[in-house]
Design a protein around this motif. Structure first.
Motif, PDB file in Angstrom:
ATOM      1  N   PRO A   2     -61.825 -79.516 114.076  1.00 27.76           N
ATOM      2  CA  PRO A   2     -61.288 -79.819 112.606  1.00 27.76           C
ATOM      3  C   PRO A   2     -60.766 -78.019 112.376  1.00 27.76           C
ATOM      4  CG  PRO A   2     -63.565 -79.365 112.867  1.00 27.76           C
ATOM      5  CD  PRO A   2     -63.192 -79.738 114.456  1.00 27.76           C
ATOM      6  N   ALA A   3     -60.005 -78.061 111.251  1.00 31.40           N
ATOM      7  CA  ALA A   3     -59.579 -76.694 110.799  1.00 31.40           C
ATOM      8  C   ALA A   3     -60.726 -76.175 110.436  1.00 31.40           C
ATOM      9  CB  ALA A   3     -58.613 -76.900 109.453  1.00 31.40           C
ATOM     10  N   ALA A   4     -60.636 -74.588 110.414  1.00 29.53           N
ATOM     11  CA  ALA A   4     -61.564 -73.642 110.266  1.00 29.53           C
ATOM     12  C   ALA A   4     -62.062 -73.928 108.728  1.00 29.53           C
ATOM     13  CB  ALA A   4     -61.231 -72.272 110.448  1.00 29.53           C
ATOM     14  N   PRO A   5     -63.436 -74.042 108.434  1.00 28.60           N
ATOM     15  CA  PRO A   5     -64.058 -74.468 107.194  1.00 28.60           C
ATOM     16  C   PRO A   5     -63.188 -73.540 105.988  1.00 28.60           C
ATOM     17  CG  PRO A   5     -65.721 -73.722 108.619  1.00 28.60           C
ATOM     18  CD  PRO A   5     -64.489 -73.763 109.267  1.00 28.60           C
ATOM     19  N   HIS A   6     -62.966 -74.149 105.012  1.00 24.56           N
ATOM     20  CA  HIS A   6     -62.386 -73.502 103.870  1.00 24.56           C
ATOM     21  C   HIS A   6     -63.238 -72.392 103.238  1.00 24.56           C
ATOM     22  CE1 HIS A   6     -58.563 -73.250 102.175  1.00 24.56           C
ATOM     23  NE2 HIS A   6     -58.870 -73.365 100.897  1.00 24.56           N
ATOM     24  N   SER A   7     -64.371 -73.212 102.791  1.00 31.22           N
ATOM     25  CA  SER A   7     -65.498 -72.397 102.268  1.00 31.22           C
ATOM     26  C   SER A   7     -66.788 -72.839 103.213  1.00 31.22           C
ATOM     27  CB  SER A   7     -65.731 -72.432 100.752  1.00 31.22           C
ATOM     28  OG  SER A   7     -66.303 -73.636 100.540  1.00 31.22           O
ATOM     29  N   SER A   8     -67.673 -72.024 103.859  1.00 33.79           N
ATOM     30  CA  SER A   8     -68.535 -72.332 104.456  1.00 33.79           C
ATOM     31  C   SER A   8     -69.772 -71.351 104.566  1.00 33.79           C
ATOM     32  CB  SER A   8     -67.997 -72.477 106.030  1.00 33.79           C
ATOM     33  OG  SER A   8     -67.368 -71.361 106.402  1.00 33.79           O
ATOM     34  N   LYS A   9     -70.782 -71.852 104.934  1.00 39.05           N
ATOM     35  CA  LYS A   9     -72.158 -71.226 105.085  1.00 39.05           C
ATOM     36  C   LYS A   9     -72.650 -71.452 106.390  1.00 39.05           C
ATOM     37  CE  LYS A   9     -75.109 -73.388 101.968  1.00 39.05           C
ATOM     38  NZ  LYS A   9     -74.275 -74.521 101.479  1.00 39.05           N
ATOM     39  N   ARG A  10     -73.592 -70.622 107.002  1.00 35.68           N
ATOM     40  CA  ARG A  10     -74.372 -71.126 108.135  1.00 35.68           C
ATOM     41  C   ARG A  10     -75.458 -71.911 107.531  1.00 35.68           C
ATOM     42  NH1 ARG A  10     -73.205 -68.552 112.947  1.00 35.68           N
ATOM     43  NH2 ARG A  10     -71.805 -66.794 112.727  1.00 35.68           N
ATOM     44  N   TRP A  31     -72.616 -75.427 110.899  1.00 33.31           N
ATOM     45  CA  TRP A  31     -71.825 -75.183 109.765  1.00 33.31           C
ATOM     46  C   TRP A  31     -71.808 -76.242 108.873  1.00 33.31           C
ATOM     47  CZ3 TRP A  31     -69.235 -70.567 109.812  1.00 33.31           C
ATOM     48  CH2 TRP A  31     -69.148 -69.845 110.536  1.00 33.31           C
ATOM     49  N   GLU A  32     -71.710 -76.183 107.713  1.00 29.77           N
ATOM     50  CA  GLU A  32     -71.782 -77.006 106.515  1.00 29.77           C
ATOM     51  C   GLU A  32     -70.646 -76.702 105.677  1.00 29.77           C
ATOM     52  OE1 GLU A  32     -71.573 -79.868 105.402  1.00 29.77           O
ATOM     53  OE2 GLU A  32     -73.276 -80.167 106.564  1.00 29.77           O
ATOM     54  N   TYR A  33     -69.989 -77.501 105.091  1.00 32.89           N
ATOM     55  CA  TYR A  33     -68.869 -77.171 103.974  1.00 32.89           C
ATOM     56  C   TYR A  33     -69.626 -77.335 102.632  1.00 32.89           C
ATOM     57  CZ  TYR A  33     -65.060 -78.007 107.176  1.00 32.89           C
ATOM     58  OH  TYR A  33     -64.038 -77.920 108.257  1.00 32.89           O
ATOM     59  N   ASP A  34     -69.207 -76.492 101.808  1.00 32.98           N
ATOM     60  CA  ASP A  34     -69.651 -76.602 100.434  1.00 32.98           C
ATOM     61  C   ASP A  34     -68.817 -77.860  99.648  1.00 32.98           C
ATOM     62  OD1 ASP A  34     -71.489 -74.727 100.204  1.00 32.98           O
ATOM     63  OD2 ASP A  34     -69.796 -73.158  99.620  1.00 32.98           O
ATOM     64  N   PRO A  35     -69.505 -78.388  98.794  1.00 35.22           N
ATOM     65  CA  PRO A  35     -68.844 -79.779  98.219  1.00 35.22           C
ATOM     66  C   PRO A  35     -67.383 -79.130  97.352  1.00 35.22           C
ATOM     67  CG  PRO A  35     -71.032 -79.613  97.421  1.00 35.22           C
ATOM     68  CD  PRO A  35     -70.826 -78.449  98.019  1.00 35.22           C
ATOM     69  N   ALA A  36     -66.256 -80.082  97.542  1.00 37.02           N
ATOM     70  CA  ALA A  36     -65.089 -79.554  96.976  1.00 37.02           C
ATOM     71  C   ALA A  36     -64.541 -80.868  96.330  1.00 37.02           C
ATOM     72  CB  ALA A  36     -64.101 -79.143  98.272  1.00 37.02           C
ATOM     73  N   PRO A  37     -65.089 -81.187  95.313  1.00 40.14           N
ATOM     74  CA  PRO A  37     -64.609 -82.635  94.626  1.00 40.14           C
ATOM     75  C   PRO A  37     -63.230 -82.268  94.063  1.00 40.14           C
ATOM     76  CG  PRO A  37     -66.442 -81.343  93.516  1.00 40.14           C
ATOM     77  CD  PRO A  37     -66.343 -80.597  94.682  1.00 40.14           C
ATOM     78  N   GLU A  38     -62.562 -83.121  93.799  1.00 41.10           N
ATOM     79  CA  GLU A  38     -61.180 -83.179  93.328  1.00 41.10           C
ATOM     80  C   GLU A  38     -61.392 -83.512  91.858  1.00 41.10           C
ATOM     81  OE1 GLU A  38     -57.423 -83.035  93.581  1.00 41.10           O
ATOM     82  OE2 GLU A  38     -58.087 -83.188  91.575  1.00 41.10           O
ATOM     83  N   THR A  39     -60.935 -82.986  90.817  1.00 41.54           N
ATOM     84  CA  THR A  39     -61.396 -83.077  89.501  1.00 41.54           C
ATOM     85  C   THR A  39     -60.173 -83.579  88.456  1.00 41.54           C
ATOM     86  OG1 THR A  39     -60.898 -80.768  89.208  1.00 41.54           O
ATOM     87  CG2 THR A  39     -62.949 -81.330  89.559  1.00 41.54           C
TER      88      THR A  39
END
Ligand code: NAP
Ligand code: MG
Length: 505
Positions: A2-10, A31-39
């Motif tokens: 996958p592409a490098a996570p946009h906003s990520s945290k350990r 690695w986990e992604y933060d939620p990025a809901p379309e609004t």
């Protein structure tokens, strides 16, 4: 990968250095992604009426049915249930528009309306993408990056043809057919609408179209665009409802041609019912595509292509690469790489921009997928699913791999129309061709190899309408799409697609 996570945290919260973890742990577990809901606002109405003669009109029966969001099973809107009288009114409107306006209008004038529709769709692209995802369950990144731009591209492409129709069949003149009846499925609701409407209109035909019961909303939003574009009343009409409404559209006396996209089973019912009539027909039906990986293929690229081929849109794709034929000598490596890739696929809220697989379109389709997967286990194939967390509500299916599959297994023969890949092996080129063609279908195929000569041989020998080489699921309005054998006949897209909407005079 996958592409490098946009906003990520350990996920561990610690910043300690990781010392050479097993590759499959790098993304999936740390690695986990933060939620990025379309609004964006999908601008949905509470109730959608039929679109007949340029106006939204209530169905004569006064009946409506619910369209739900398969991601959470909540009601989105009410959709009008058309009856035979409504379908007849739509065809009468289409015939008036054809006789008095559209067939008489020069192609260069028709082109202006198609360009306008394409531009208005682009203007409202985000709104349409959100509406498509809410109604159908596909990830927002697909409706945003594929469905809506491709739908606009089809209107642009066919607008470009409308004043050049003399070049569709060199040496011959072309004329429209008249009114066309069209029925489409739920997997690409707006895009299938665009595939059907744009060539018909460019050629000078008028249309009555029925979208699928579970996904009518974006076609009815497209009707709003047709109004805004000033399209003459009756040129395009939408009637909504389930299979009976589809049968009424296909069986009506007015259309000179019917165009159907859906299952082979329903396609056969329509063909039987119209046998002996003088209606033209095109049928875009099911598929069971082989994605064939040779031992000289770039395996990491191939794995991405395989994943895209079967898990794109939850496998709700007629041309999905649902059978992987892999050369025996690399089968183990490919399977290991696929398992790693599956571990990092994100299944869940389709409105999240990071989601790879959204919701299955309906409870009914979910049941069909489950039944075939159970058959695969019962028949002795080895199943792999990554035990990812799934939302509690909604219809979600884990991406699934089956290895040790043989040609007689149901999962190797029947269209599953879900995120399920059956893996078979081969030793020689001839065996790969024989296995790939050993199916009732023939819509698409994929070939992965370093050798150009082998690509040419395979694309000649494979009985499939589209053969992708070292890629998969690539579309362009200029490129014709359609099937062999029980995948149907006729083409959509390109010059060939236009030929299916005209008569040569
Ligand atoms: P489906 O059950 O055949 O339905 C397709 C459409 O036909 C829907 O609008 C459906 O209405 C309507 N319909 C049902 N019974 C009918 C009848 N007796 N007469 C006329 N219309 C009728 O297919 P699906 O399950 O929605 O879609 C999945 C299938 O479509 C898969 O087999 C897939 O391969 C195929 N597909 C093919 C292509 C291609 O280009 N070859 C593209 C996309 C999908 P309701 O659903 O509203 O009841
Ligand atoms: Mg829905």
């Amino acid at each position: 990968m996958p592409a490098a996570p946009h906003s990520s945290k350990r996920a561990t919260g610690k910043s300690t250095r990781v010392t050479r973890p097993a590759p499959e742990l790098i993304f999936g577990d740390l690695w986990e992604y933060d939620p990025a809901p379309e609004t964006a606002d999908p601008k949905l109405k509470a109730r959608y009426d039929l679109f007949i003669d340029g106006k939204f009109v209530a169905p004569k029966s006064g009946k409506y049915f619910d369209s739900i969001n398969p991601a959470n099973e909540q009601k989105l809107a009410e959709i009008a249930l058309a009856g035979a009288a409504d379908v007849d009114a739509a065809f009468q409107a289409a015939r008036r528009a054809y006789d008095h306006v559209w067939s008489r209008m020069p192609g260069r004038e028709r082109a202006k309306y198609l360009f306008r529709i394409a531009r208005l769709l682009q203007d409202r692209a985000r709104e349409f993408a959100v509406a498509e995802t809410l109604d159908g369950g596909k990830p927002i990144k697909e409706s945003r990056d594929f469905d809506v731009p491709m739908a606009a591209a089809h209107f642009f492409y066919h607008a470009g043809w409308a004043d050049k129709l003399d070049y569709v069949a060199p040496g011959r003149r072309v004329a429209p057919l008249g009114v066309v009846g069209q029925v489409i499925p739920w997997n690409f609701p707006l895009l299938m609408g665009a595939w059907k409407i744009a060539p018909a209109l460019a050629m000078g035909n008028c249309v009555v179209l029925k979208p699928a019961e579970t996904t009518s909303i974006t076609c009815l939003k497209l009707a709003e665009i047709m109004q805004d574009a000033g399209l003459p009343p009756g040129v395009v009409n939408f009637v909504t409802g389930a299979g009976e409404v589809g049968a009424a559209v296909m069986g009506h006396a007015i259309p000179a041609k019917v165009a159907f996209t859906g299952s082979t089973e329903v396609g056969k019912i329509i063909m039987r019912s119209l046998a002996g009539s003088d209606k033209r027909m095109t049928m875009e039906l099911g598929g069971k595509a082989a994605n064939i990986v040779f031992d000289d293929a770039p395996l990491d690229q191939a794995v991405e292509g395989i994943v895209n081929g079967i898990f794109f849109n939850q496998g709700h794709v007629c041309c999905a690469g649902s059978r992987l034929l892999v050369h025996e000598s690399v089968a183990e490596r490919v399977l290991a790489k696929l398992k790693n890739r599956l571990r990092v696929l994100r299944v869940g809220d389709p409105m999240d921009k990071n989601t790879d697989l959204g919701a299955i379109n309906s409870r009914e389709q979910f049941g069909k997928i489950r039944e075939l997967v159970e058959a695969g286990v019962k028949e002795g194939a080895e199943m792999f699913q990554h035990p990812c967390r799934l939302p509690a509500k909604g219809f979600y299916f884990r991406p699934t791999l089956f290895s040790g599959v043989s040609m007689s297994h149901r999962i190797a023969r029947e269209e599953i129309f879900g995120p399920v890949l059956s893996i078979l092996t081969f030793r020689t080129v001839d065996e790969a061709i024989e296995k790939a063609n050993n199916t009732a279908y023939g819509l698409s195929a994929g070939v992965w190899t370093d050798k150009g000569s082998r690509i040419l041989k395979m694309s000649t020998e494979l009985k499939a309408g589209v053969v992708w080489a070292n890629t998969y699921n690539k579309f362009d309005p200029a490129s014709p799409f359609g099937g062999y054998k029980e995948s149907g006949f006729g083409r959509e897209g390109g010059r060939q697609g236009l030929l299916d909407y005209c008569q040569l005079v």
